[in-house]
Design a protein around this motif. Sequence first.
Motif, PDB file in Angstrom:
ATOM      1  N   LEU A 189       0.842  -1.185   0.000  1.00  0.00           N
ATOM      2  CA  LEU A 189       0.000   0.000   0.000  1.00  0.00           C
ATOM      3  C   LEU A 189       0.885   1.245   0.000  1.00  0.00           C
ATOM      4  O   LEU A 189       0.587   2.237  -0.658  1.00  0.00           O
ATOM      5  N   TYR A 190       1.986   1.153   0.713  1.00  0.00           N
ATOM      6  CA  TYR A 190       2.897   2.296   0.760  1.00  0.00           C
ATOM      7  C   TYR A 190       3.417   2.628  -0.644  1.00  0.00           C
ATOM      8  O   TYR A 190       3.428   3.788  -1.051  1.00  0.00           O
ATOM      9  N   ASP A 191       3.818   1.586  -1.387  1.00  0.00           N
ATOM     10  CA  ASP A 191       4.292   1.805  -2.770  1.00  0.00           C
ATOM     11  C   ASP A 191       3.223   2.526  -3.584  1.00  0.00           C
ATOM     12  O   ASP A 191       3.495   3.437  -4.351  1.00  0.00           O
ATOM     13  N   LEU A 192       1.996   2.053  -3.376  1.00  0.00           N
ATOM     14  CA  LEU A 192       0.885   2.577  -4.149  1.00  0.00           C
ATOM     15  C   LEU A 192       0.658   4.057  -3.826  1.00  0.00           C
ATOM     16  O   LEU A 192       0.544   4.894  -4.726  1.00  0.00           O
ATOM     17  N   LEU A 193       0.619   4.367  -2.549  1.00  0.00           N
ATOM     18  CA  LEU A 193       0.352   5.745  -2.128  1.00  0.00           C
ATOM     19  C   LEU A 193       1.507   6.656  -2.532  1.00  0.00           C
ATOM     20  O   LEU A 193       1.311   7.794  -2.946  1.00  0.00           O
ATOM     21  N   LYS A 194       2.714   6.140  -2.389  1.00  0.00           N
ATOM     22  CA  LYS A 194       3.880   6.938  -2.756  1.00  0.00           C
ATOM     23  C   LYS A 194       3.827   7.266  -4.245  1.00  0.00           C
ATOM     24  O   LYS A 194       4.103   8.390  -4.657  1.00  0.00           O
ATOM     25  N   ALA A 195       3.465   6.246  -5.029  1.00  0.00           N
ATOM     26  CA  ALA A 195       3.394   6.459  -6.477  1.00  0.00           C
ATOM     27  C   ALA A 195       2.329   7.502  -6.796  1.00  0.00           C
ATOM     28  O   ALA A 195       2.537   8.385  -7.636  1.00  0.00           O
ATOM     29  N   TYR A 196       1.197   7.425  -6.091  1.00  0.00           N
ATOM     30  CA  TYR A 196       0.112   8.372  -6.365  1.00  0.00           C
ATOM     31  C   TYR A 196       0.526   9.787  -5.962  1.00  0.00           C
ATOM     32  O   TYR A 196       0.428  10.725  -6.758  1.00  0.00           O
TER      33      TYR A 196
END
Lengths: 217, 217, 262
Positions: free
Chosen positions: C158-165
């Motif tokens: 989820l962290y990867d996802l949020l960071k990417a966003y």
Amino acid sequence: MYDDRQEVLERHMRILEAVLFASNEPLDANSLLPFVGDGARVGELLEALQQRYAGRGVNLVRRGDKWAFRTADDLGFLLRREESETRPLSRAALETLSIIAYHQPATRAEIEEVRGVATGKGTLDLLMEAGWIRMRGRRRTPGRPVTYGTTDAFLDHFGLESLSDLPGMDELKGSGLLSGRLPATLQIPLPFDSALRDDEDPLEPDDLGSDEDHADD
Amino acid sequence: MYDDRQEVLERHMRILEAVLFASNEPLDANSLLPFVGDGARVGELLEALQQRYAGRGVNLVRRGDKWAFRTADDLGFLLRREESETRPLSRAALETLSIIAYHQPATRAEIEEVRGVATGKGTLDLLMEAGWIRMRGRRRTPGRPVTYGTTDAFLDHFGLESLSDLPGMDELKGSGLLSGRLPATLQIPLPFDSALRDDEDPLEPDDLGSDEDHADD
Amino acid sequence: MTTAQTDWFETPTPPADEDVMYVDVDGYEGPLDLLLDLARRQKVDLAAISVLALAEQYLAFIETVREKRIEVAADYLVMAAWLAYLKSRLMVPQARSDDEPSGEMLAAMLQFRLKRLEAMRQAANRLMNLPRLGSRVYARGMPEPMAVTRTNIWEATLYDLLKAYASQRQRGITEDYSPIQRTVWSLHDARDILQRLIGESFEWVAMDSYLVDYLATPAERATVRASSFASSLELVRLGQIDLRQTETFGPLLMRRHKADCS
């Protein structure tokens, strides 16, 4: 109880039979194990299977640590195909191959000593490319020269179960032509088939790049 | 007399066995005949050989007029192996996925607008294959572009109970992922979480073929 | 066994003696090969060859070749030198005090090497005569290769996802941001300007009036005022100007200080 066991053995043998038949490369016991399950004694199964095929037109043969189905030797004359003109090995390559086979582990200097002539780098490359020889390690002498040995593919190609099956090996040993009888400069090591000899070091990481392609695995 | 005959049969069977094993194509009786000699009844020999291999890991099978060795049908599974590899998602895929998550329902053009670069079809395919996004419907605008949304598998993988668990602007700022100094025009949408939005039409029957595989189930 | 592969073994058919003179050295794989060929021509067991005769033949051969062509590989000449030495050792009786190896020993060494090379050649020949894979032994003609189905399991947190966003939402903004270059009036500059503007005027004039040219740029207004005010306080302290403000937030009035005025 006995019947159950027999049934399991039969099932395992069928499986090994199928896998070995399907492959045209020899396979070792370790890579066969996953097919029959960890508990199975692959070695025993393979020997039983070999027994079963003894005398048939197709035999289960052992090549070093590996096993493969091959047509029976004695039927060769019948099966001879029109061979697509494969380039025969040069005399230099043939001699080099047999010196490595009979004297392994052999350094390039030792090969040259037997042949009395320098060995072109191309000759060793060609034999490595054919998958018949490989770099084994490094001799623990000044300069740490690379030692060469044969591969399982060599055994497979020449239909040998192990290096002790090399034709004329006993004779050559007996006549002292493989053992150093004369001054140290003429000392020749006996063929040696296991991992590394006392005076060999493993190859260094740098060596492996070019070695891996040819290693028998 | 009988023994002689039996011996000849055995020899012929060995030969056929070897020839069929080594052949790179199925062979018919006529092409096998030269190997065993004109007198032999190849058909009978082949049937006997087939009998012998019945129940083994490898069977002699007939395909039309031709014969070949094949792995027993029930062991075919041995020759298939599944390998799965865990790989990190690429940055492009991560970005696309996150835009779909926040902006859903989102068309490809909308994704590209947020990302500022074109999104390869491969990226969407990959996310569909991973089971994280799905086609939701079609936007009621010219061209009727497909709208994408996330799946339950997406929620499951990222440990979200629902899309409303995706952190909003304040939380993103609080965690330091978004900088505190952002223009007021920058908005983070609330993901739309139900079946179809006002401006969406359901997918057409044609779309569903490729959709079903990826539907969240 | 194909015929071509035996070539090397069959072809050095012992040429007739007179042909020897015309054999090209290049046809030999080194001096040892040549010696072995010469030894074979003695038509006796390698163990029984006359090393002396062999040495003579070799030397004669090399001599002939050298007469016909100038270049003979160094290897051949080294061997010739060694054989000449061997010959001398064999012919001259060994002295007692001699530490050098005896001629017999050298001859034995040479014989050993020839036998060993011959043995390796025979071994190679036997090796090539084995029922080899693809010539008399065959592998499965229609192997059934293992079909490997590869599936990728994608991994992301989820962290990867949020960071990417978050990072892509900010991407455009971050690029647009460039710090505003402010012109700042230094106190020193402000003082110089004020002094120049006030000059010898003893009338009360509002500071903003003096600075009117500089206050036109809104971005600079604050710094112009602040620096000028701070400088004016300094000038008051130095007794150069007077400063007055008649009401709160009213204009700041300033004039040249009259030294003689009390």
